[in-house]
Design an enzyme around this catalytic site. Sequence first.
Site: not given
Length: 388
Positions: A300, A348, A360
């Site tokens: 990520c 994240h 993402h």
Amino acid sequence: MASHRKWSPTGTRIAGIRTPALATAALTSVALLSQTANAAPSADSKPSIEEVEKKVDDLYHQAEAATEKYNATREKTAQQRKRVDSLLDDVAQRTEKLNTARDELGSFAAAQYRTGASAPDTATLLLADNPQDYFDQTQLMSRLTTRQKAAVDDYITEQAATTKKRAEASQSLQTLTTTQSALRTSKADVQRKLAEARDLLSKLTAEEKARLAAIEKKKQEAADRKAAELAQQQAAAEKKAQEAAARQQTTTGTTATGTTGSSATDSSYTAKADKALAFARAQVGKPYVWGATGPGSYDCSGLTQAAWKTAGVDLPRTTWDQVNVGTTVPLTDIKPGDLVFFYDDISHVGLYIGNGMMIHAPKPGAYVREESIFYGGESIIHSVVRPA
């Protein structure tokens, strides 16, 4: 630097009022649960699909947090290895200079021996553990020429500097060894979490997998609805702002103070964000690989770092550091290009593209994709940061 407090959903919460009937029902439920808890567990009891789904999600979340720890440690390891290499190169160069100085002193000793001068003193110097102490205890310096004295000074200086650099290199090597051990631990932690998640999923029957897919579909539908709601709210707010600006211009004949500067800033950010988004869109479909920074795969933070780099903005490697670069903005003011961070541990991150959606790298086994920022529910959104 703006503070990065967790964004909290707006809205009114109404406390529930328990009626006597509800209280009775609740007591009955407690009694039944107590009986169930006291009953002997079934030999073939197994977690429900909902429990498995939650456990798998938790494991992937833990793996992502461990991945960010791995990323931070790996970056630290690279920096320390670079320092060690630099110190070793410096030691090598200084050792060479020290040898040159020693050779020059040796030539002086040979010359003294040929002329019958005091060669043993110089020879002893070359073998001395501490040349400075040796000079302090003898009269050798008084018998040396100016050139010889300069050579002796160089020798003493280089020996002290080389000894110091060798000690620094040794300490840095020890630190590097410790960090490498932590890196292996972080890597093992990620692998263990992922293996546990895969093991849980592998034990599901075809029917259970179908039910799990249905649960995921409902979650996605709910997330898409929330994204649409955010898009509508932003559109309404923008329309209201435009109408207010138009009324003010009609009344005063001028735009609001500061509007020109604000527009220039917005235009500059939009230009950079467009570059970052174009890059991110080109990565859609590439696999998530923990610790990866491209070009074939990403995790990520590796994806957001690479995307914004194309716009000339250097983001740090981990989510924990990326959240501190830029300005924190309310969710209602989010713009394309902004970074959306998730979970209390900020493990994240995604790149906002508008209309409540982001690009993402979700998790191991998945691919870079467009998805609602509410994919895990509204409560997991930590903060929104504008990086440029």
